[in-house]
Design a protein around this motif. Sequence first.
Motif, PDB file in Angstrom:
ATOM      1  N   PHE A   1      -9.140  -6.376   9.359  1.00 12.34           N
ATOM      2  CA  PHE A   1      -7.847  -6.722   8.772  1.00 12.34           C
ATOM      3  C   PHE A   1      -7.740  -8.237   8.769  1.00 12.34           C
ATOM      4  O   PHE A   1      -8.159  -8.904   9.709  1.00 12.34           O
ATOM      5  CB  PHE A   1      -6.696  -6.127   9.578  1.00 12.34           C
ATOM      6  N   GLU A   2      -7.174  -8.762   7.694  1.00 11.10           N
ATOM      7  CA  GLU A   2      -7.010 -10.206   7.604  1.00 11.10           C
ATOM      8  C   GLU A   2      -5.553 -10.567   7.348  1.00 11.10           C
ATOM      9  O   GLU A   2      -4.907 -11.177   8.179  1.00 11.10           O
ATOM     10  CB  GLU A   2      -7.898 -10.759   6.492  1.00 11.10           C
ATOM     11  N   LYS A   3      -5.029 -10.166   6.209  1.00  7.60           N
ATOM     12  CA  LYS A   3      -3.657 -10.544   5.854  1.00  7.60           C
ATOM     13  C   LYS A   3      -2.723  -9.350   5.798  1.00  7.60           C
ATOM     14  O   LYS A   3      -1.563  -9.486   5.425  1.00  7.60           O
ATOM     15  CB  LYS A   3      -3.654 -11.261   4.511  1.00  7.60           C
ATOM     16  N   GLU A   4      -3.223  -8.172   6.175  1.00 10.85           N
ATOM     17  CA  GLU A   4      -2.413  -6.969   6.115  1.00 10.85           C
ATOM     18  C   GLU A   4      -1.276  -7.026   7.139  1.00 10.85           C
ATOM     19  O   GLU A   4      -1.445  -7.545   8.230  1.00 10.85           O
ATOM     20  CB  GLU A   4      -3.270  -5.720   6.402  1.00 10.85           C
ATOM     21  N   THR A   5      -0.146  -6.454   6.768  1.00 10.69           N
ATOM     22  CA  THR A   5       0.938  -6.268   7.733  1.00 10.69           C
ATOM     23  C   THR A   5       0.551  -5.110   8.640  1.00 10.69           C
ATOM     24  O   THR A   5      -0.384  -4.351   8.336  1.00 10.69           O
ATOM     25  CB  THR A   5       2.263  -5.933   7.020  1.00 10.69           C
ATOM     26  N   ILE A   6       1.288  -4.915   9.711  1.00 12.95           N
ATOM     27  CA  ILE A   6       1.003  -3.790  10.609  1.00 12.95           C
ATOM     28  C   ILE A   6       1.170  -2.467   9.864  1.00 12.95           C
ATOM     29  O   ILE A   6       0.378  -1.540  10.048  1.00 12.95           O
ATOM     30  CB  ILE A   6       1.851  -3.858  11.910  1.00 12.95           C
ATOM     31  N   ALA A   7       2.172  -2.368   9.000  1.00 16.14           N
ATOM     32  CA  ALA A   7       2.389  -1.129   8.242  1.00 16.14           C
ATOM     33  C   ALA A   7       1.212  -0.871   7.296  1.00 16.14           C
ATOM     34  O   ALA A   7       0.735   0.268   7.187  1.00 16.14           O
ATOM     35  CB  ALA A   7       3.696  -1.206   7.466  1.00 16.14           C
ATOM     36  N   GLN A   8       0.721  -1.913   6.626  1.00 18.99           N
ATOM     37  CA  GLN A   8      -0.432  -1.759   5.739  1.00 18.99           C
ATOM     38  C   GLN A   8      -1.678  -1.372   6.535  1.00 18.99           C
ATOM     39  O   GLN A   8      -2.468  -0.536   6.088  1.00 18.99           O
ATOM     40  CB  GLN A   8      -0.693  -3.059   4.974  1.00 18.99           C
ATOM     41  N   ALA A   9      -1.846  -1.958   7.715  1.00 23.20           N
ATOM     42  CA  ALA A   9      -2.991  -1.625   8.564  1.00 23.20           C
ATOM     43  C   ALA A   9      -2.932  -0.163   8.996  1.00 23.20           C
ATOM     44  O   ALA A   9      -3.947   0.541   8.965  1.00 23.20           O
ATOM     45  CB  ALA A   9      -3.028  -2.548   9.785  1.00 23.20           C
ATOM     46  N   MET A  10      -1.758   0.303   9.377  1.00 19.50           N
ATOM     47  CA  MET A  10      -1.606   1.707   9.795  1.00 19.50           C
ATOM     48  C   MET A  10      -1.920   2.648   8.635  1.00 19.50           C
ATOM     49  O   MET A  10      -2.601   3.662   8.821  1.00 19.50           O
ATOM     50  CB  MET A  10      -0.185   1.963  10.303  1.00 19.50           C
ATOM     51  N   GLU A  11      -1.445   2.314   7.445  1.00 21.55           N
ATOM     52  CA  GLU A  11      -1.727   3.158   6.276  1.00 21.55           C
ATOM     53  C   GLU A  11      -3.231   3.185   5.989  1.00 21.55           C
ATOM     54  O   GLU A  11      -3.776   4.235   5.638  1.00 21.55           O
ATOM     55  CB  GLU A  11      -0.946   2.668   5.052  1.00 21.55           C
ATOM     56  N   ALA A  12      -3.909   2.069   6.141  1.00 21.19           N
ATOM     57  CA  ALA A  12      -5.357   2.020   5.930  1.00 21.19           C
ATOM     58  C   ALA A  12      -6.086   2.875   6.960  1.00 21.19           C
ATOM     59  O   ALA A  12      -7.040   3.591   6.625  1.00 21.19           O
ATOM     60  CB  ALA A  12      -5.850   0.577   5.988  1.00 21.19           C
ATOM     61  N   LEU A  13      -5.655   2.816   8.212  1.00 17.35           N
ATOM     62  CA  LEU A  13      -6.294   3.622   9.257  1.00 17.35           C
ATOM     63  C   LEU A  13      -6.078   5.110   9.013  1.00 17.35           C
ATOM     64  O   LEU A  13      -6.952   5.924   9.313  1.00 17.35           O
ATOM     65  CB  LEU A  13      -5.752   3.229  10.636  1.00 17.35           C
ATOM     66  N   LYS A  14      -4.924   5.470   8.455  1.00 20.52           N
ATOM     67  CA  LYS A  14      -4.632   6.881   8.167  1.00 20.52           C
ATOM     68  C   LYS A  14      -5.605   7.468   7.153  1.00 20.52           C
ATOM     69  O   LYS A  14      -5.814   8.674   7.130  1.00 20.52           O
ATOM     70  CB  LYS A  14      -3.201   7.036   7.643  1.00 20.52           C
ATOM     71  N   VAL A  15      -6.206   6.617   6.320  1.00 20.70           N
ATOM     72  CA  VAL A  15      -7.202   7.092   5.355  1.00 20.70           C
ATOM     73  C   VAL A  15      -8.465   7.536   6.100  1.00 20.70           C
ATOM     74  O   VAL A  15      -9.115   8.508   5.727  1.00 20.70           O
ATOM     75  CB  VAL A  15      -7.530   5.986   4.327  1.00 20.70           C
TER      76      VAL A  15
END
Length: 74
Positions: free
Chosen positions: A44-58
């Motif tokens: 992760f570089e510029k992702e918000t925590i919410a964006q990071a969580m959504e990416a991990l859910k994939v």
Amino acid sequence: WIDNKLVFDDESFEDLALKMERWYDVEIEISNPKLLAKRMTGNFEKETIAQAMEALKVMIPFSFEQTGNKIIIN
């Protein structure tokens, strides 16, 4: 933390959560013990925590709730 990125390579979700707590200045609680040992690779570089969580859910199906700086992963 390489080049201002949060990098994780075959790390357990438990270890990744600890890194993410420091990176995003949040508290993460994983309430489902089956998720603790799941392993993930990415960065992760510029992702918000919410964006990071959504990416991990994939990568690993889970749900989460965020209240202020606390995130509970189910």
